[in-house]
Structure formats: C-alpha cells, structure tokens
Motif scaffolding. Structure first.
Motif, PDB file in Angstrom:
ATOM      1  N   SER A 164       8.445  19.906  -8.100  1.00  0.00           N
ATOM      2  CA  SER A 164       8.056  20.619  -6.901  1.00  0.00           C
ATOM      3  C   SER A 164       6.831  19.969  -6.262  1.00  0.00           C
ATOM      4  CB  SER A 164       7.766  22.067  -7.293  1.00  0.00           C
ATOM      5  OG  SER A 164       7.374  22.794  -6.195  1.00  0.00           O
ATOM      6  N   GLY A 165       5.837  19.697  -7.100  1.00  0.00           N
ATOM      7  CA  GLY A 165       4.622  19.058  -6.598  1.00  0.00           C
ATOM      8  C   GLY A 165       4.900  17.668  -6.059  1.00  0.00           C
ATOM      9  N   VAL A 166       5.755  16.915  -6.766  1.00  0.00           N
ATOM     10  CA  VAL A 166       6.084  15.551  -6.328  1.00  0.00           C
ATOM     11  C   VAL A 166       6.698  15.594  -4.929  1.00  0.00           C
ATOM     12  CG1 VAL A 166       7.535  13.535  -6.763  1.00  0.00           C
ATOM     13  CG2 VAL A 166       6.377  14.658  -8.678  1.00  0.00           C
ATOM     14  N   ILE A 167       7.700  16.484  -4.746  1.00  0.00           N
ATOM     15  CA  ILE A 167       8.375  16.573  -3.448  1.00  0.00           C
ATOM     16  C   ILE A 167       7.380  17.001  -2.367  1.00  0.00           C
ATOM     17  CG2 ILE A 167      10.185  17.770  -2.130  1.00  0.00           C
ATOM     18  CD1 ILE A 167      11.710  18.069  -4.816  1.00  0.00           C
ATOM     19  N   ALA A 168       6.579  18.041  -2.696  1.00  0.00           N
ATOM     20  CA  ALA A 168       5.620  18.550  -1.706  1.00  0.00           C
ATOM     21  C   ALA A 168       4.636  17.462  -1.287  1.00  0.00           C
ATOM     22  CB  ALA A 168       4.873  19.758  -2.280  1.00  0.00           C
ATOM     23  N   ILE A 169       4.115  16.719  -2.262  1.00  0.00           N
ATOM     24  CA  ILE A 169       3.110  15.700  -1.936  1.00  0.00           C
ATOM     25  C   ILE A 169       3.758  14.560  -1.148  1.00  0.00           C
ATOM     26  CG2 ILE A 169       1.465  14.025  -2.894  1.00  0.00           C
ATOM     27  CD1 ILE A 169       1.116  16.112  -5.233  1.00  0.00           C
ATOM     28  N   LEU A 170       5.002  14.191  -1.524  1.00  0.00           N
ATOM     29  CA  LEU A 170       5.692  13.136  -0.768  1.00  0.00           C
ATOM     30  C   LEU A 170       5.934  13.563   0.680  1.00  0.00           C
ATOM     31  CD1 LEU A 170       8.247  11.645  -3.334  1.00  0.00           C
ATOM     32  CD2 LEU A 170       6.246  10.521  -2.341  1.00  0.00           C
ATOM     33  N   ILE A 171       6.313  14.839   0.867  1.00  0.00           N
ATOM     34  CA  ILE A 171       6.488  15.339   2.239  1.00  0.00           C
ATOM     35  C   ILE A 171       5.161  15.217   2.996  1.00  0.00           C
ATOM     36  CG2 ILE A 171       6.904  17.415   3.649  1.00  0.00           C
ATOM     37  CD1 ILE A 171       8.872  18.353   1.470  1.00  0.00           C
ATOM     38  N   SER A 216       0.834  -1.210   0.000  1.00  0.00           N
ATOM     39  CA  SER A 216       0.000   0.000   0.000  1.00  0.00           C
ATOM     40  C   SER A 216       0.861   1.248   0.000  1.00  0.00           C
ATOM     41  CB  SER A 216      -0.982   0.033   1.176  1.00  0.00           C
ATOM     42  OG  SER A 216      -0.809  -1.031   2.034  1.00  0.00           O
ATOM     43  N   ILE A 217       2.022   1.187   0.694  1.00  0.00           N
ATOM     44  CA  ILE A 217       2.906   2.357   0.683  1.00  0.00           C
ATOM     45  C   ILE A 217       3.426   2.594  -0.738  1.00  0.00           C
ATOM     46  CG2 ILE A 217       5.150   3.240   1.498  1.00  0.00           C
ATOM     47  CD1 ILE A 217       4.476   1.924   4.224  1.00  0.00           C
ATOM     48  N   VAL A 218       3.765   1.514  -1.450  1.00  0.00           N
ATOM     49  CA  VAL A 218       4.234   1.660  -2.832  1.00  0.00           C
ATOM     50  C   VAL A 218       3.151   2.311  -3.690  1.00  0.00           C
ATOM     51  CG1 VAL A 218       4.881   0.376  -4.921  1.00  0.00           C
ATOM     52  CG2 VAL A 218       5.914  -0.224  -2.720  1.00  0.00           C
ATOM     53  N   ILE A 219       1.894   1.863  -3.530  1.00  0.00           N
ATOM     54  CA  ILE A 219       0.797   2.442  -4.323  1.00  0.00           C
ATOM     55  C   ILE A 219       0.635   3.929  -3.999  1.00  0.00           C
ATOM     56  CG2 ILE A 219      -1.718   2.413  -4.679  1.00  0.00           C
ATOM     57  CD1 ILE A 219      -1.566  -0.669  -4.251  1.00  0.00           C
ATOM     58  N   VAL A 220       0.684   4.268  -2.705  1.00  0.00           N
ATOM     59  CA  VAL A 220       0.522   5.670  -2.300  1.00  0.00           C
ATOM     60  C   VAL A 220       1.651   6.527  -2.897  1.00  0.00           C
ATOM     61  CG1 VAL A 220       0.540   7.258  -0.335  1.00  0.00           C
ATOM     62  CG2 VAL A 220      -0.755   5.135  -0.192  1.00  0.00           C
ATOM     63  N   VAL A 221       2.886   6.017  -2.859  1.00  0.00           N
ATOM     64  CA  VAL A 221       4.023   6.773  -3.404  1.00  0.00           C
ATOM     65  C   VAL A 221       3.854   6.957  -4.921  1.00  0.00           C
ATOM     66  CG1 VAL A 221       6.522   6.689  -3.833  1.00  0.00           C
ATOM     67  CG2 VAL A 221       5.628   6.175  -1.556  1.00  0.00           C
ATOM     68  N   ILE A 222       3.362   5.903  -5.606  1.00  0.00           N
ATOM     69  CA  ILE A 222       3.127   6.033  -7.057  1.00  0.00           C
ATOM     70  C   ILE A 222       2.090   7.127  -7.328  1.00  0.00           C
ATOM     71  CG2 ILE A 222       2.180   4.864  -9.099  1.00  0.00           C
ATOM     72  CD1 ILE A 222       3.485   2.265  -8.030  1.00  0.00           C
ATOM     73  N   ILE A 223       1.011   7.132  -6.546  1.00  0.00           N
ATOM     74  CA  ILE A 223      -0.013   8.179  -6.725  1.00  0.00           C
ATOM     75  C   ILE A 223       0.613   9.558  -6.496  1.00  0.00           C
ATOM     76  CG2 ILE A 223      -2.196   9.151  -5.856  1.00  0.00           C
ATOM     77  CD1 ILE A 223      -2.958   6.276  -4.999  1.00  0.00           C
ATOM     78  N   ALA A 224       1.429   9.671  -5.425  1.00  0.00           N
ATOM     79  CA  ALA A 224       2.049  10.960  -5.094  1.00  0.00           C
ATOM     80  C   ALA A 224       2.947  11.448  -6.232  1.00  0.00           C
ATOM     81  CB  ALA A 224       2.847  10.835  -3.803  1.00  0.00           C
ATOM     82  N   ILE A 225       3.668  10.512  -6.867  1.00  0.00           N
ATOM     83  CA  ILE A 225       4.585  10.900  -7.941  1.00  0.00           C
ATOM     84  C   ILE A 225       3.811  11.263  -9.210  1.00  0.00           C
ATOM     85  CG2 ILE A 225       6.410  10.036  -9.491  1.00  0.00           C
ATOM     86  CD1 ILE A 225       7.433   8.409  -7.040  1.00  0.00           C
ATOM     87  N   LEU A 226       2.727  10.522  -9.489  1.00  0.00           N
ATOM     88  CA  LEU A 226       1.974  10.782 -10.720  1.00  0.00           C
ATOM     89  C   LEU A 226       1.051  11.997 -10.607  1.00  0.00           C
ATOM     90  CD1 LEU A 226       0.971   7.184 -11.899  1.00  0.00           C
ATOM     91  CD2 LEU A 226       2.797   8.658 -12.771  1.00  0.00           C
ATOM     92  N   ALA A 227       0.574  12.284  -9.377  1.00  0.00           N
ATOM     93  CA  ALA A 227      -0.456  13.319  -9.212  1.00  0.00           C
ATOM     94  C   ALA A 227      -0.118  14.654  -9.879  1.00  0.00           C
ATOM     95  CB  ALA A 227      -0.774  13.517  -7.728  1.00  0.00           C
ATOM     96  N   PRO A 228       1.116  15.203  -9.673  1.00  0.00           N
ATOM     97  CA  PRO A 228       1.382  16.511 -10.282  1.00  0.00           C
ATOM     98  C   PRO A 228       1.357  16.475 -11.813  1.00  0.00           C
ATOM     99  CG  PRO A 228       2.995  16.006  -8.587  1.00  0.00           C
ATOM    100  CD  PRO A 228       2.224  14.746  -8.834  1.00  0.00           C
ATOM    101  N   PHE A 229       1.618  15.301 -12.397  1.00  0.00           N
ATOM    102  CA  PHE A 229       1.596  15.198 -13.859  1.00  0.00           C
ATOM    103  C   PHE A 229       0.179  14.998 -14.388  1.00  0.00           C
ATOM    104  CE2 PHE A 229       5.795  13.866 -12.490  1.00  0.00           C
ATOM    105  CZ  PHE A 229       6.612  14.614 -13.322  1.00  0.00           C
ATOM    106  N   LEU A 230      -0.629  14.253 -13.641  1.00  0.00           N
ATOM    107  CA  LEU A 230      -1.958  13.890 -14.120  1.00  0.00           C
ATOM    108  C   LEU A 230      -3.048  14.862 -13.688  1.00  0.00           C
ATOM    109  CD1 LEU A 230      -1.947  10.017 -13.477  1.00  0.00           C
ATOM    110  CD2 LEU A 230      -1.433  11.233 -15.597  1.00  0.00           C
ATOM    111  N   ALA A 231      -2.829  15.543 -12.555  1.00  0.00           N
ATOM    112  CA  ALA A 231      -3.914  16.349 -11.981  1.00  0.00           C
ATOM    113  C   ALA A 231      -4.343  17.458 -12.928  1.00  0.00           C
ATOM    114  CB  ALA A 231      -3.471  16.933 -10.648  1.00  0.00           C
ATOM    115  N   SER A 232      -5.639  17.680 -12.969  1.00  0.00           N
ATOM    116  CA  SER A 232      -6.181  18.778 -13.759  1.00  0.00           C
ATOM    117  C   SER A 232      -5.869  20.087 -13.046  1.00  0.00           C
ATOM    118  CB  SER A 232      -7.690  18.608 -13.898  1.00  0.00           C
ATOM    119  OG  SER A 232      -8.276  19.823 -14.299  1.00  0.00           O
ATOM    120  N   THR A 233      -5.469  21.102 -13.837  1.00  0.00           N
ATOM    121  CA  THR A 233      -5.169  22.394 -13.217  1.00  0.00           C
ATOM    122  C   THR A 233      -6.386  23.314 -13.231  1.00  0.00           C
ATOM    123  OG1 THR A 233      -4.289  23.084 -15.341  1.00  0.00           O
ATOM    124  CG2 THR A 233      -2.684  22.382 -13.690  1.00  0.00           C
TER     125      THR A 233
END
Lengths: 97, 214
Positions: free
Chosen positions: A71-78, A12-29
């Motif tokens: 920036s978003g990836v780091i922020a979300i991972l934090i 589950s941690i791996v899945i959460v980290v994948i979401i965190a890394i993809l979110a800034p690329f996929l998220a609608s602005t």
C-alpha cells in the motif's frame, strides 16, 4: 535534451523509484519529531480532526489491508509521479523565455 | 515536521498563507528570469526525490523518528532559495491534499517552515560559508542548520498558537530536529551533492558560487 542529460534523468528516476519502493519497508514507524513533542507536551491536540478528507489518507490505499507495505509503495509511487509531473509543468510554464 | 489541522487558529493560518503567497510571487518571478529550460528535468526529479525521501523516516533516539525536508539541497543545486520554495510547495500541497500528511488549514505554515525557511537558511548558509570552507562541509552545515532552524520556527509558531509552551517546545523540537539534521538532512544532502558534483558538475547552478548572480 542532450543524450547525457537523458541518461542522468533516467538514472535519477531509477534511484527515486528505488527509494519509493524501499521506504515503506525501511521507514521508522515511530512518531516524528513534532508528533513526539506533542505527545509529551499536549497529547489532546493530536486528537484534532483533519479539515479535509485526503484522497489516500496516511499512504494507505483503500482496499489493501492496513499495514500492508505494498500500500505504501503504491501510494508513494503515485505521489512521486504526481510531483514529477506538476513540478515539470510548473517549470515549463514559468521557465525563462 | 508537518503540522496537522487544528494546531493553529485559523486567523493565524491566514498570516502564513499571505507570507507564502508573497514569497511565491517572487519565486515565480525568479523562475521567469532565471529558470533555464535545461534545469526543468533536474527540478522535477529533485521534487520527486524529495517526496520519496520524505516518506523514509529515520529512527532517532527517544522512540522518535524524522525525515529530511530537502529544500536546502534543492536550493543549493538549483542556485536559488526560490527553486527550493517552488519544489517544496508542490511536494507539501500533494502530501497534504492527497495523503493527509500535514493539514490543509496549516499548509501555509508548513510551506513557510519547510519550504521558505528551509530554503533560505540552507542556501544562504551554504553561500556564506563557501568562500571560507570546501563546498562539501558547507552543504552539510547549511542543510543541518536549515532543518534545525525550521523546527525552531515551528516551535515558536506553535507557542504563539497556544499548543506548546515556548521553552519546552523549543527544547524538544530543537533536540529532535538537531539529530534528524545531523543524521538525515546533513548526511543525505551531502551525499547528493557529492554524487551530482562527480557525474555532472555542470548541472550544479553557478548562482551560489560566484558573486554576481542575476
């Protein structure tokens, strides 16, 4: 902790980290539902100031250029790590005795 | 659905803070009586997952986007709306203080909408529907209506605050979040439920499945 509990936690941690890394690329602005409603009904309200200067405003790490997805990836991972640790701590403190 | 600072007058903000403190007291009491040590990793990883997925805005029509709130599925999996309240309170405090996502003065209102209303509506709809339909559609309907009703509550609060006219606020907030509820909250919650039910059904709390909880 049992071995299969550890395994599930790890997956589950791996899945959460994948979401965190993809979110800034996929998220609608686009503005979210509340912001969109405000733009239509009361645009002046959106100009209101923050009452408190947050540490990493808008998930933009200071020093990295605006719009840099890293920036978003780091922020979300934090955020993910901080939430995990605090939730674990709260669970530990208030668990059933 | 994060309300920014300046949208709600301070004296009204206080009311939401008081409601959150009262429900928070019951949430802590629930944890002390029911939160098993073995559930803590699930609670923490769900919190982290909710934080990550809330950053993933899904595009919806009308140039708008939205993200899931997550409290309904957390409550369903851990067997109590108070679990959802605890997790969402942590997530919303971090979002507000660390990232400026949602105001600090309106934190009480944001926890009330996304944490308390989302958890209670999602959990009790699931629990109420469960005897009549399969668990999977019950998760979908519960989560979908939870975010929708949280948005309706948000529109009413902002009408009381004098920010949105009531009727238009209800229409826009309602329509946007109905769509987000269907394509975001409902679908993602259902996928999470099916996934955990397939690999580790024993981790899904029995609290909402049998009648004599507590």
């Amino acid at each position: 902790m049992k071995t299969n509990d550890k395994k599930l936690l790890l997956y589950s941690i791996v899945i959460v980290v994948i979401i965190a890394i993809l979110a800034p690329f996929l998220a609608s602005t686009n503005p979210d539902g509340l912001e969109s409603t405000a733009k239509k009904l009361n645009p002046e309200a959106l100009e209101s100031e923050h009452a408190f200067q947050s540490l990493i405003p808008d998930y933009e790490i200071p020093g990295l250029s605006k719009g840099n997805p890293l920036s978003g990836v780091i922020a979300i991972l934090i955020g993910v790590i901080v939430v995990f640790v605090i939730a674990y701590g709260i669970g530990y403190i208030f668990k059933k005795k | 659905m994060h309300i920014p600072d300046g949208f709600i007058p301070l004296e009204q903000c206080v009311i939401y803070y008081i409601i959150v403190i009262i429900i928070g007291y019951f949430a802590v009491r629930w944890a002390k009586n029911n939160l098993d040590e073995r559930q803590i990793p699930l609670l923490s990883v769900l919190g982290a997952g909710v934080f990550a997925i809330m950053a993933l805005n899904i595009p919806i029509p009308w140039g708008t986007s939205g993200h899931m709130i997550g409290s309904p599925i957390v409550s369903i999996l851990l067997g109590s709306p108070y679990a959802g309240v605890l997790v969402m309170t942590v997530v919303l405090i971090i979002q507000s203080l660390a990232f400026g996502d949602g105001g600090v003065t309106v934190l009480g209102a944001n926890i009330f909408n996304m944490g308390i209303i989302g958890s209670f509506v999602g959990f009790y709809l699931f629990k109420g529907l469960k005897p009549f339909i399969h668990a999977t559609p019950a998760v979908f309907i519960g989560s979908f209506l939870a975010i929708f009703i949280a948005a309706i509550a948000c529109a009413v609060e902002l009408a009381i605050a004098g920010i949105f006219p009531l009727e238009d606020g209800l229409i826009f907030m309602g329509i946007y979040h109905a769509v987000i509820g269907l394509v975001g909250e409902g679908v993602i919650s259902t996928v999470v439920y099916i996934a955990i039910n397939n690999v580790r059904p024993d981790l899904i709390s029995k609290g909402c499945l049998d009648s004599n909880e507590n």
